[in-house]
Design a protein around this motif. Sequence first.
Motif, PDB file in Angstrom:
ATOM      1  N   ASP A  39       0.775  -0.658  -0.368  1.00 46.78           N
ATOM      2  CA  ASP A  39       0.182   0.096  -0.056  1.00 46.78           C
ATOM      3  C   ASP A  39       0.702   1.105   0.099  1.00 46.78           C
ATOM      4  OD1 ASP A  39      -2.105  -1.353  -0.287  1.00 46.78           O
ATOM      5  OD2 ASP A  39      -2.808  -1.109   2.074  1.00 46.78           O
ATOM      6  N   VAL A  40       1.783   1.530   0.496  1.00 48.96           N
ATOM      7  CA  VAL A  40       2.742   2.630   0.987  1.00 48.96           C
ATOM      8  C   VAL A  40       4.036   2.635  -0.406  1.00 48.96           C
ATOM      9  CG1 VAL A  40       4.836   4.114   2.542  1.00 48.96           C
ATOM     10  CG2 VAL A  40       2.429   2.617   3.752  1.00 48.96           C
ATOM     11  N   TYR A  41       4.195   1.320  -0.432  1.00 53.41           N
ATOM     12  CA  TYR A  41       5.975   1.102  -1.382  1.00 53.41           C
ATOM     13  C   TYR A  41       5.243   0.433  -2.883  1.00 53.41           C
ATOM     14  CZ  TYR A  41       8.450   1.795   3.309  1.00 53.41           C
ATOM     15  OH  TYR A  41       8.533   2.749   4.251  1.00 53.41           O
ATOM     16  N   LYS A  42       4.363   0.259  -2.530  1.00 56.51           N
ATOM     17  CA  LYS A  42       3.946  -0.915  -3.771  1.00 56.51           C
ATOM     18  C   LYS A  42       4.963  -1.757  -4.226  1.00 56.51           C
ATOM     19  CE  LYS A  42       0.338   1.661  -5.249  1.00 56.51           C
ATOM     20  NZ  LYS A  42      -0.109   1.287  -4.398  1.00 56.51           N
ATOM     21  N   THR A  43       5.664  -2.675  -3.140  1.00 57.00           N
ATOM     22  CA  THR A  43       5.900  -3.715  -2.962  1.00 57.00           C
ATOM     23  C   THR A  43       5.962  -4.091  -1.835  1.00 57.00           C
ATOM     24  OG1 THR A  43       8.374  -4.487  -3.190  1.00 57.00           O
ATOM     25  CG2 THR A  43       8.393  -2.157  -2.817  1.00 57.00           C
ATOM     26  N   PRO A  44       5.780  -5.509  -2.131  1.00 56.75           N
ATOM     27  CA  PRO A  44       5.408  -6.189  -0.358  1.00 56.75           C
ATOM     28  C   PRO A  44       6.927  -6.377   0.809  1.00 56.75           C
ATOM     29  CG  PRO A  44       5.444  -8.215  -1.935  1.00 56.75           C
ATOM     30  CD  PRO A  44       5.653  -6.973  -2.697  1.00 56.75           C
ATOM     31  N   LEU A  45       7.409  -6.466  -0.006  1.00 55.37           N
ATOM     32  CA  LEU A  45       9.049  -6.547   0.872  1.00 55.37           C
ATOM     33  C   LEU A  45      10.011  -5.465   0.215  1.00 55.37           C
ATOM     34  CD1 LEU A  45      10.791  -7.845   2.567  1.00 55.37           C
ATOM     35  CD2 LEU A  45      11.857  -8.958   0.746  1.00 55.37           C
ATOM     36  N   PRO A  46       9.689  -3.951   0.622  1.00 55.43           N
ATOM     37  CA  PRO A  46      10.256  -2.862   0.541  1.00 55.43           C
ATOM     38  C   PRO A  46      12.296  -2.982   1.228  1.00 55.43           C
ATOM     39  CG  PRO A  46       8.117  -1.992   2.121  1.00 55.43           C
ATOM     40  CD  PRO A  46       8.972  -3.776   1.735  1.00 55.43           C
ATOM     41  N   ASP A  47      13.141  -1.294   0.535  1.00 47.69           N
ATOM     42  CA  ASP A  47      14.440  -1.683   0.430  1.00 47.69           C
ATOM     43  C   ASP A  47      14.566  -1.744   2.016  1.00 47.69           C
ATOM     44  OD1 ASP A  47      14.959  -2.667  -2.252  1.00 47.69           O
ATOM     45  OD2 ASP A  47      15.437  -0.891  -3.064  1.00 47.69           O
ATOM     46  N   VAL A  48      13.767  -1.031   2.932  1.00 45.82           N
ATOM     47  CA  VAL A  48      14.094  -0.167   4.022  1.00 45.82           C
ATOM     48  C   VAL A  48      13.929  -0.738   4.645  1.00 45.82           C
ATOM     49  CG1 VAL A  48      12.314   0.806   4.217  1.00 45.82           C
ATOM     50  CG2 VAL A  48      13.381   0.978   5.537  1.00 45.82           C
ATOM     51  N   THR A  49      13.216  -2.405   4.702  1.00 39.20           N
ATOM     52  CA  THR A  49      12.429  -3.400   5.511  1.00 39.20           C
ATOM     53  C   THR A  49      13.451  -4.795   5.176  1.00 39.20           C
ATOM     54  OG1 THR A  49      10.284  -3.343   5.159  1.00 39.20           O
ATOM     55  CG2 THR A  49      10.382  -4.971   5.502  1.00 39.20           C
ATOM     56  N   LEU A  50      13.682  -4.921   4.491  1.00 41.56           N
ATOM     57  CA  LEU A  50      14.935  -5.928   4.413  1.00 41.56           C
ATOM     58  C   LEU A  50      16.356  -5.309   4.480  1.00 41.56           C
ATOM     59  CD1 LEU A  50      15.258  -8.337   2.640  1.00 41.56           C
ATOM     60  CD2 LEU A  50      16.134  -7.366   0.634  1.00 41.56           C
ATOM     61  N   GLU A  51      16.416  -3.927   5.049  1.00 41.15           N
ATOM     62  CA  GLU A  51      17.878  -3.592   5.389  1.00 41.15           C
ATOM     63  C   GLU A  51      18.202  -3.656   6.852  1.00 41.15           C
ATOM     64  OE1 GLU A  51      20.362  -3.443   3.619  1.00 41.15           O
ATOM     65  OE2 GLU A  51      19.199  -3.690   1.972  1.00 41.15           O
ATOM     66  N   THR A  52      17.051  -3.253   7.677  1.00 37.86           N
ATOM     67  CA  THR A  52      16.309  -3.219   8.433  1.00 37.86           C
ATOM     68  C   THR A  52      16.946  -4.696   9.094  1.00 37.86           C
ATOM     69  OG1 THR A  52      15.184  -1.442   9.098  1.00 37.86           O
ATOM     70  CG2 THR A  52      14.209  -2.978  10.795  1.00 37.86           C
ATOM     71  N   ALA A  53      15.574  -5.712   8.831  1.00 38.86           N
ATOM     72  CA  ALA A  53      16.070  -6.981   8.505  1.00 38.86           C
ATOM     73  C   ALA A  53      17.649  -7.806   8.844  1.00 38.86           C
ATOM     74  CB  ALA A  53      14.979  -8.216   7.804  1.00 38.86           C
ATOM     75  N   LYS A  54      18.293  -6.501   7.644  1.00 40.75           N
ATOM     76  CA  LYS A  54      19.728  -7.472   7.813  1.00 40.75           C
ATOM     77  C   LYS A  54      20.540  -7.277   8.717  1.00 40.75           C
ATOM     78  CE  LYS A  54      20.227  -8.911   2.628  1.00 40.75           C
ATOM     79  NZ  LYS A  54      20.304  -8.006   1.226  1.00 40.75           N
ATOM     80  N   GLU A  55      20.072  -5.992   8.899  1.00 44.86           N
ATOM     81  CA  GLU A  55      21.209  -5.479  10.620  1.00 44.86           C
ATOM     82  C   GLU A  55      20.817  -5.708  11.585  1.00 44.86           C
ATOM     83  OE1 GLU A  55      20.869  -0.896   8.797  1.00 44.86           O
ATOM     84  OE2 GLU A  55      21.928  -1.473   7.284  1.00 44.86           O
ATOM     85  N   ALA A  56      19.858  -6.564  11.594  1.00 48.18           N
ATOM     86  CA  ALA A  56      18.974  -6.507  12.860  1.00 48.18           C
ATOM     87  C   ALA A  56      19.402  -7.736  13.906  1.00 48.18           C
ATOM     88  CB  ALA A  56      17.815  -6.665  13.350  1.00 48.18           C
ATOM     89  N   ASP A  57      19.610  -7.261  15.211  1.00 49.89           N
ATOM     90  CA  ASP A  57      20.179  -9.149  14.973  1.00 49.89           C
ATOM     91  C   ASP A  57      19.369 -10.306  14.889  1.00 49.89           C
ATOM     92  OD1 ASP A  57      22.734  -7.956  16.738  1.00 49.89           O
ATOM     93  OD2 ASP A  57      21.529  -7.550  17.888  1.00 49.89           O
ATOM     94  N   ALA A  58      17.669 -10.437  15.351  1.00 43.86           N
ATOM     95  CA  ALA A  58      16.829 -10.912  14.733  1.00 43.86           C
ATOM     96  C   ALA A  58      15.292 -10.709  14.649  1.00 43.86           C
ATOM     97  CB  ALA A  58      15.916 -12.149  15.840  1.00 43.86           C
ATOM     98  N   VAL A  59      14.570 -11.492  13.253  1.00 47.78           N
ATOM     99  CA  VAL A  59      14.181 -11.115  13.062  1.00 47.78           C
ATOM    100  C   VAL A  59      12.325 -11.033  13.323  1.00 47.78           C
ATOM    101  CG1 VAL A  59      12.099 -10.177  10.793  1.00 47.78           C
ATOM    102  CG2 VAL A  59      14.515 -10.639  10.633  1.00 47.78           C
TER     103      VAL A  59
END
Length: 359
Positions: A50-70
């Motif tokens: 709804d917001v980014y026109k993609t179900p997996l936005p880059d910002v989400t992916l980056e946050t997930a990659k940097e996090a210690d866990a999702v």
Amino acid sequence: MKSYKIALLAGDGTGKEVTDEAVKVLKAVGNKYSVDFEFEPQLIGGCAYDVYKTPLPDVTLETAKEADAVLLGAVGDWKYDKLPPEVRPERALLGIRKELNLFSNLRPAVVYPELTHISPLKSEIVSGTDIMIVRELTGDVYFGTPKGIEIRNNEKFGFNNMCYYESEIRRIAHVAFRVAMQRNKKLCSVDKANVLDVSRLWREVTTEVSKEYPEVELSFMYVDNAAMQIIRNPKQFDVILTGNIFGDILSDEASMLPGSLGLLPSASLSDGKSAMYEPIHGSAPDLKGQNVVNPIAAVLSGAMMLKYSFNMDNAYKDVENAVRKALKDGYRTKDIYEPGLKLAGTSQIGDIITSNILA
Ligand code: IPM
Ligand code: MG
């Protein structure tokens, strides 16, 4: 003070309601063990579309990659059923699994003594069931190429490719053997080696890996038989190792042994830091905002995070005991409610589990 960053991907439907309770419980654990859990919310699934026109936005992916866990809630809503396949909410799950290299998916199916009789199967069959399904998650027919729909011989032709590299089989087999070593040292590898070449390789590699784990008793079963045996005698299984699509199907089947999808957590692990924890149920958009869904699967997913990402075994046990105590004390969400017990809402169950941890 130890500090961990957790990407909080609540997703669609009732995802937020259940992850809210998991967060509550993790914060209580943090208090008890003086560990700081920092949560960073991002959108995934339909709400991200709804917001980014993609179900997996880059910002989400980056946050997930940097996090210690999702920590993930759930994705999907009928609203998005008409979207093209590339942007449907489920795509976000496949994308994040691949991008974070989450090749190993642990799906426990444990039948709690308090709930034995809510299983659709007879109590004597399910009581004492404790199975761990180790499902390969980034290969198989899910990701194999070539794939597509095209015209052949003047008609439409649809095709996918069921395939595994031996290295992919080897690394998931090692995970399964290690899990078995921590449990009852019984491993059943499930395939379709009587028909499929890819399964013959699966068996060959699994047998090879088994030499490094002489204490583990390895057996093989064809997937059709396994589907039957899980219903006939689930207690014969300790750890089940299988590929992506067979694991998808068998884990849904096994999820019915405990009686409600709302009870079952999962962990998706890589060979590095990346890891994702999610309840195996869907987003149940029809129940959104009603405070009725069962948060236990999400709470136990948080517990798996404590164990597998942060090595907090005692905290893991605390959460599990707190959940069991809530059940023993008679608290039930609607999906597992029986007359005479205490009907509780999503947030109330979370509160009770939290107070059991701090008690
Ligand atoms: C699961 C789900 C997913 C899968 C779908 C939603 C893509 O069924 O996690 O089991 O098939 O892996
Ligand atoms: Mg599934």
